[in-house]
Design a protein around this motif. Sequence first.
Motif, PDB file in Angstrom:
ATOM      1  N   ASN A 263       0.829  -1.222   0.000  1.00 12.54           N
ATOM      2  CA  ASN A 263       0.000   0.000   0.000  1.00 12.54           C
ATOM      3  C   ASN A 263       0.863   1.273   0.000  1.00 12.54           C
ATOM      4  O   ASN A 263       0.561   2.258   0.673  1.00 12.54           O
ATOM      5  N   GLY A 264       1.976   1.228  -0.762  1.00 11.96           N
ATOM      6  CA  GLY A 264       2.836   2.403  -0.890  1.00 11.96           C
ATOM      7  C   GLY A 264       3.896   2.542   0.179  1.00 11.96           C
ATOM      8  O   GLY A 264       4.702   3.485   0.141  1.00 11.96           O
ATOM      9  N   LEU A 265       3.918   1.635   1.139  1.00 13.60           N
ATOM     10  CA  LEU A 265       4.879   1.718   2.236  1.00 13.60           C
ATOM     11  C   LEU A 265       6.162   0.971   1.899  1.00 13.60           C
ATOM     12  O   LEU A 265       6.142  -0.035   1.185  1.00 13.60           O
ATOM     13  N   LYS A 266       7.275   1.454   2.425  1.00 10.73           N
ATOM     14  CA  LYS A 266       8.519   0.702   2.370  1.00 10.73           C
ATOM     15  C   LYS A 266       8.500  -0.345   3.487  1.00 10.73           C
ATOM     16  O   LYS A 266       7.720  -0.237   4.437  1.00 10.73           O
ATOM     17  N   ASN A 267       9.367  -1.346   3.387  1.00 14.69           N
ATOM     18  CA  ASN A 267       9.349  -2.443   4.354  1.00 14.69           C
ATOM     19  C   ASN A 267       9.451  -1.949   5.800  1.00 14.69           C
ATOM     20  O   ASN A 267       8.700  -2.385   6.678  1.00 14.69           O
ATOM     21  N   ASP A 268      10.411  -1.044   6.078  1.00  8.44           N
ATOM     22  CA  ASP A 268      10.592  -0.592   7.454  1.00  8.44           C
ATOM     23  C   ASP A 268       9.396   0.229   7.933  1.00  8.44           C
ATOM     24  O   ASP A 268       9.000   0.155   9.101  1.00  8.44           O
ATOM     25  N   GLU A 269       8.815   1.020   7.024  1.00 10.69           N
ATOM     26  CA  GLU A 269       7.621   1.792   7.383  1.00 10.69           C
ATOM     27  C   GLU A 269       6.452   0.841   7.699  1.00 10.69           C
ATOM     28  O   GLU A 269       5.709   1.052   8.666  1.00 10.69           O
ATOM     29  N   PHE A 270       6.326  -0.183   6.893  1.00  5.82           N
ATOM     30  CA  PHE A 270       5.263  -1.169   7.106  1.00  5.82           C
ATOM     31  C   PHE A 270       5.433  -1.870   8.452  1.00  5.82           C
ATOM     32  O   PHE A 270       4.479  -1.991   9.239  1.00  5.82           O
ATOM     33  N   LEU A 271       6.637  -2.324   8.750  1.00  2.00           N
ATOM     34  CA  LEU A 271       6.883  -3.015  10.018  1.00  2.00           C
ATOM     35  C   LEU A 271       6.637  -2.097  11.215  1.00  2.00           C
ATOM     36  O   LEU A 271       6.132  -2.541  12.262  1.00  2.00           O
ATOM     37  N   ASP A 272       6.984  -0.838  11.086  1.00  2.00           N
ATOM     38  CA  ASP A 272       6.713   0.120  12.168  1.00  2.00           C
ATOM     39  C   ASP A 272       5.221   0.227  12.427  1.00  2.00           C
ATOM     40  O   ASP A 272       4.779   0.262  13.590  1.00  2.00           O
ATOM     41  N   ARG A 273       4.443   0.301  11.362  1.00  5.31           N
ATOM     42  CA  ARG A 273       2.980   0.388  11.515  1.00  5.31           C
ATOM     43  C   ARG A 273       2.422  -0.888  12.150  1.00  5.31           C
ATOM     44  O   ARG A 273       1.555  -0.839  13.023  1.00  5.31           O
ATOM     45  N   VAL A 274       2.930  -2.034  11.705  1.00  2.00           N
ATOM     46  CA  VAL A 274       2.460  -3.311  12.254  1.00  2.00           C
ATOM     47  C   VAL A 274       2.754  -3.404  13.743  1.00  2.00           C
ATOM     48  O   VAL A 274       1.944  -3.916  14.535  1.00  2.00           O
ATOM     49  N   SER A 275       3.895  -2.870  14.166  1.00  2.00           N
ATOM     50  CA  SER A 275       4.311  -2.985  15.574  1.00  2.00           C
ATOM     51  C   SER A 275       3.409  -2.219  16.522  1.00  2.00           C
ATOM     52  O   SER A 275       3.467  -2.418  17.740  1.00  2.00           O
ATOM     53  N   GLU A 276       2.555  -1.353  15.992  1.00  2.00           N
ATOM     54  CA  GLU A 276       1.635  -0.614  16.856  1.00  2.00           C
ATOM     55  C   GLU A 276       0.596  -1.547  17.483  1.00  2.00           C
ATOM     56  O   GLU A 276       0.136  -1.307  18.596  1.00  2.00           O
ATOM     57  N   LYS A 277       0.221  -2.594  16.777  1.00  2.00           N
ATOM     58  CA  LYS A 277      -0.826  -3.497  17.254  1.00  2.00           C
ATOM     59  C   LYS A 277      -0.347  -4.935  17.476  1.00  2.00           C
ATOM     60  O   LYS A 277      -1.081  -5.750  18.019  1.00  2.00           O
ATOM     61  N   PHE A 278       0.879  -5.228  17.042  1.00  4.07           N
ATOM     62  CA  PHE A 278       1.398  -6.595  17.151  1.00  4.07           C
ATOM     63  C   PHE A 278       2.838  -6.564  17.678  1.00  4.07           C
ATOM     64  O   PHE A 278       3.619  -5.681  17.322  1.00  4.07           O
ATOM     65  N   TYR A 279       3.166  -7.550  18.511  1.00  4.88           N
ATOM     66  CA  TYR A 279       4.568  -7.794  18.858  1.00  4.88           C
ATOM     67  C   TYR A 279       5.183  -8.564  17.693  1.00  4.88           C
ATOM     68  O   TYR A 279       4.619  -9.566  17.224  1.00  4.88           O
ATOM     69  N   ILE A 280       6.328  -8.121  17.208  1.00 10.66           N
ATOM     70  CA  ILE A 280       6.962  -8.716  16.037  1.00 10.66           C
ATOM     71  C   ILE A 280       8.217  -9.470  16.449  1.00 10.66           C
ATOM     72  O   ILE A 280       9.109  -8.916  17.094  1.00 10.66           O
TER      73      ILE A 280
END
Length: 414
Positions: A263-280
């Motif tokens: 959705n237009g995000l780079k990998n690190d940007e995507f992982l940062d967003r995911v970490s808001e709701k999930f432990y990675i």
Amino acid sequence: MAIVRPFKAVRPVRELAAKVAALPYDVMNSDEAREMVQENKYSFLHVDKAEINLEPSVDIYDEAVYKKAKEVLDSMEEDRVFVQDNEACLYIYKQTMNGRSQVGLVSCVSIDDYINDVIKKHEFTRPDKEQDRINHVDYCDANTGPIFLTYRDNENISFIINSCIKKNPDCEFISEDGVGHIVWKIDDKRTIDSLSEYFNRVDYLYIADGHHRAASAVKVGLMRREEVKDVSGEEEFNFFLAVLFPESHLKIMDYNRVVKDLNGLKNDEFLDRVSEKFYINPQEKGQKYKPEQKHVFGMFLDGQWFKLEAKKDSFNSEDPVKSLDVSILQDNLLSPILGIKDPRSDKRIDFVGGIRGLEELEKRASTDMKVAFSMYPTSMDEVMNIADEGEVMPPKSTWFEPKLRSGLFIHKLR
């Protein structure tokens, strides 16, 4: 109080049953079906996906397809590929896959039980898919694919069925995918009456798989009621074909997701967003990850697996729908981060049955897709509890294996 009704099944002759029996029409596309039947003129796909008998340019919803389905079915009856039982019977259908068996009762069930929610649903249906099967049932004047139903375990019903399967079967074969299939006929009136009586004490039946087929069968039955004067309620069109399994026999597999892009995000940007709701938790290179409990997910991105664990504030544990893993992933990641607002219609998402394995997810995420998610399977308790609440599960929540074969039982509407 569930109604099960014996019927005069149209069935393949024993020596052709293995060639006739086919996977459900909706687990493959037309091209795949054409490939599957190349050397098998008896396959029931010639009826259930009749477009394979026509030029590929013909639209799959064209009237010619439904006319062809009727033509092929009639021809197979005339050639005595199929024969109809002389008396109304019940049947037992046992499937064995990877050493695990499920044993179900084949019968007709009532369209009124469906309308009155004695037969409970857990999915929405799509009008276009409904109309396709309405046309198919209407033109063939028959239910050609059984609805996959379940019920809460009942020791009286199990005792009778276990007694029946000690006898010699009517037919037995192993399909090309290694699944074993055995059919018994119950023609003893006392046994039929006993099973009918015990099911009459069952509060609810639940659709496990086949919501579109069930809705379509019911609508054709209602159409017939409009066409016929002085309906008694005993006409065959008041009932539709089903196989009923006790809940303990069924296995739900994971139903996984793959998405086209970030959705237009780079990998690190995507992982940062995911970490808001999930432990990675990144996995070591080459190490796969398959979830072993609820609220935990696997994610495959750029050649690496990650374990995602939903944070407690990301879902309402008291809500039977919102606490489903498919809801948690949709509400906290697929929709807000990847922009998949409607997974039913969005072309950027696809779904992969767990039977295909993690390798298929890796393959997809490395070819036509960008990221894959492995899921923990939905449980039968979750399915039944949501249906009991009158709620609806998110799309693609369940994947049942083994699939019921079409063509082993046909229910004529007249």
